[in-house]
Design an enzyme around this catalytic site. Structure first.
Site, PDB file in Angstrom:
ATOM      1  N   GLY A  69       0.771 -13.441   0.890  1.00  0.00           N
ATOM      2  CA  GLY A  69       0.490 -11.994   1.562  1.00  0.00           C
ATOM      3  C   GLY A  69       1.647 -11.505   2.477  1.00  0.00           C
ATOM      4  N   ASN A 150      -8.479  -8.795   9.624  1.00  0.00           N
ATOM      5  CA  ASN A 150      -8.546 -10.068   9.569  1.00  0.00           C
ATOM      6  C   ASN A 150      -9.349 -10.466  10.791  1.00  0.00           C
ATOM      7  OD1 ASN A 150      -5.935  -9.038  10.287  1.00  0.00           O
ATOM      8  ND2 ASN A 150      -5.864 -11.091  11.366  1.00  0.00           N
ATOM      9  N   SER A 198      -3.288 -12.006  -1.416  1.00  0.00           N
ATOM     10  CA  SER A 198      -3.028 -13.547  -1.078  1.00  0.00           C
ATOM     11  C   SER A 198      -4.110 -14.456  -1.600  1.00  0.00           C
ATOM     12  CB  SER A 198      -2.899 -13.701   0.479  1.00  0.00           C
ATOM     13  OG  SER A 198      -2.295 -15.214   0.610  1.00  0.00           O
ATOM     14  N   THR A 236      12.057 -18.445  -9.859  1.00  0.00           N
ATOM     15  CA  THR A 236      11.439 -19.157 -11.002  1.00  0.00           C
ATOM     16  C   THR A 236       9.943 -19.213 -10.716  1.00  0.00           C
ATOM     17  OG1 THR A 236      13.234 -20.640 -11.569  1.00  0.00           O
ATOM     18  CG2 THR A 236      11.047 -21.363 -12.408  1.00  0.00           C
ATOM     19  N   CYS A 324      -1.256 -17.939  20.674  1.00  0.00           N
ATOM     20  CA  CYS A 324      -0.636 -18.624  21.652  1.00  0.00           C
ATOM     21  C   CYS A 324       0.837 -18.659  21.536  1.00  0.00           C
ATOM     22  CB  CYS A 324      -1.137 -20.211  21.603  1.00  0.00           C
ATOM     23  SG  CYS A 324      -0.563 -20.858  22.994  1.00  0.00           S
TER      24      CYS A 324
HETATM   25  N1  PLP Z   1      -2.592  -9.773   6.185  1.00  0.00           N
HETATM   26  C1  PLP Z   1      -3.660 -10.081   6.421  1.00  0.00           C
HETATM   27  C2  PLP Z   1      -4.678  -8.817   6.873  1.00  0.00           C
HETATM   28  C3  PLP Z   1      -4.060 -11.356   6.893  1.00  0.00           C
HETATM   29  O1  PLP Z   1      -5.271 -11.698   7.170  1.00  0.00           O
HETATM   30  C4  PLP Z   1      -3.004 -12.392   6.556  1.00  0.00           C
HETATM   31  C5  PLP Z   1      -3.247 -13.728   6.780  1.00  0.00           C
HETATM   32  O2  PLP Z   1      -3.930 -14.155   7.808  1.00  0.00           O
HETATM   33  C6  PLP Z   1      -1.904 -12.163   5.862  1.00  0.00           C
HETATM   34  C7  PLP Z   1      -1.600 -10.807   5.818  1.00  0.00           C
HETATM   35  C8  PLP Z   1      -0.679 -12.954   5.536  1.00  0.00           C
HETATM   36  O3  PLP Z   1      -1.020 -13.680   4.435  1.00  0.00           O
HETATM   37  P1  PLP Z   1      -0.495 -14.978   4.091  1.00  0.00           P
HETATM   38  O4  PLP Z   1      -1.038 -16.069   4.868  1.00  0.00           O
HETATM   39  O5  PLP Z   1      -0.611 -15.196   2.487  1.00  0.00           O
HETATM   40  O6  PLP Z   1       1.185 -14.736   4.156  1.00  0.00           O
END
Ligand code: PLP
Length: 385
Positions: A69, A150, A198, A236, A324
């Site tokens: 992601g 998140n 992701s 790849t 942290c």
């Molecule tokens: N975006 C959000 C909202 C996420 O919660 C996270 C991962 O916690 C990410 C992006 C990043 O994804 P990845 O862990 O696959 O790099």
């Protein structure tokens, strides 16, 4: 072990593990190689792209496979900004984005002279739409707002954001990493121009993600090399990972309603139980639409990190909003943006469930958490001991 940290990562589904293994043992060829075993791999790669596009309601040519992601967000933000600087150097995002979006924004500000507007949210954690309308300028080239947060699980009004931005001719990217597998994600009806996902957040493998990019939208490749992914992301292809991601997405979508109903019932029981048993608790994002699996609470007069350590000693995995960094605990930027004071934000806990959780898991948390809080409050310098 009771795993309640599914927004951090999810356990790969058994069918996903099987699919990844199959591709690693039987179809491990380089899709670009010039012999029939590789042609089969190439065909599978394109079949997966088509399946993914069908599941998300877009065109196969609009799917670009990535490693995660974070990479997808970087590709969207930086890739789009670098390709469209001639139109303007202003980007709009929100204060509650993941670092995978905030990081590229900061880089564009510092290294490339962009200006970024960070939209505020209301006390429930929802982006304030009026502020978006006001923030759009003649040099605004992109709006990027996440689909679901998140930390709090709060769902953002993406269709309204798209309507407002498109009225002014500005394309929209959404980080849908925490939405996929939890709520219906339909690219066509949302109308977004770019969308990041992701696999490891929806019971797929780690190390694979994707970016949807609408046809005709210009982006600059951030990774140069062999010209893979239509010259926008060299390297790849991770065919086994992609196979696992598509399998995970299929399973997630097929079970979405059933899982959402079960998971939200468990989440609500956990929320109710905590509020009944522990005084001075606030639910962050209460009253806003939330993804079914996430519960974020602030337990006043206690530190989130201390509660996590105690929960861990009972085999319960959860998370807090605090990050942290270099030994210093900073409270969650998301909770601060929602107006929480530092002390309350420090006392936050995030429980993120999956379909694998049971009523027993929830009952166990409700059994041990009140005692943990009571003990910590007795030791707390903030009072209420
Ligand atoms: N975006 C959000 C909202 C996420 O919660 C996270 C991962 O916690 C990410 C992006 C990043 O994804 P990845 O862990 O696959 O790099």
């Amino acid at each position: 072990m009771i795993y309640l940290d599914n927004n951090a990562t999810t356990k790969p589904a058994p069918e996903v593990v099987e699919e990844v293994m199959r591709y690693m043992t039987e179809r491990w060829f380089n899709p670009s190689s010039p012999y029939s075993a590789a042609f089969e791999a190439k065909k599978d790669l394109e079949d997966f792209r088509a399946k993914m596009a069908r599941l998300l309601s877009c065109d196969p040519e609009e799917i670009f496979f990535t490693s995660c992601g974070t990479e997808s967000d970087n590709m969207a933000l930086k890739g789009y900004a670098l390709a469209n600087m001639d139109k303007g150097k202003h980007i709009i995002t929100s204060e509650i984005e993941h670092k995978a979006v905030l990081g590229p924004c900061r880089w564009l500000e510092k290294a490339m002279g962009f200006e970024v507007t960070y939209l505020p949210v209301d006390s429930k954690g929802v982006v304030i739409l009026d502020e978006l309308a006001e923030a759009i300028r003649s040099d605004t080239i992109l709006v990027s707002v996440m689909a679901a947060n998140n930390e709090t699980g709060v769902i953002q009004p993406i269709e309204d954001i798209v309507r407002i931005a498109h009225e002014r001719g500005v394309p929209v990217h959404t980080d849908a990493v925490q939405a996929i597998g939890k709520i219906p994600v339909d690219i066509a009806s949302w109308g977004v121009d770019m969308l990041s996902g992701s696999a490891h957040k929806f019971h797929g493998p780690r190390g694979v993600g994707f970016l949807f990019k609408k046809k005709g939208l210009r982006i600059t490749a951030l990774i140069q090399g062999g010209g893979h992914e239509r010259k926008l992301r060299a390297g790849t292809e991770n065919l086994a990972g992609i196979a696992g991601m598509v399998k995970a997405l299929e399973i997630a979508i097929a079970n979405l309603d059933e899982h959402a109903a079960r998971i939200s019932a468990l989440r609500d029981a956990l929320e109710r139980g905590i509020l009944e048993r522990i005084p001075y608790v606030v639910v962050n994002g209460a009253g806003a639409p939330r993804v079914p699996n996430t519960l974020n609470i602030s337990v006043k007069y206690v530190e989130g990190e201390s509660m996590l350590l105690d929960l861990d000693s009972y085999g319960i995995c959860a998370s807090s909003g605090s990050a942290c960094t270099s030994g210093e605990l900073s409270p969650s930027h998301v909770l601060l943006a929602m107006g929480l004071d530092h002390a309350t934000a420090h006392g936050s806990l995030r429980f993120s469930l999956s379909h694998e959780n049971t009523e027993e898991d929830i009952n166990r948390v409700l059994e041990v958490l009140p005692g943990i809080v009571e003990r910590l409050r007795k030791l707390s310098p903030f009072g209420k001991g």
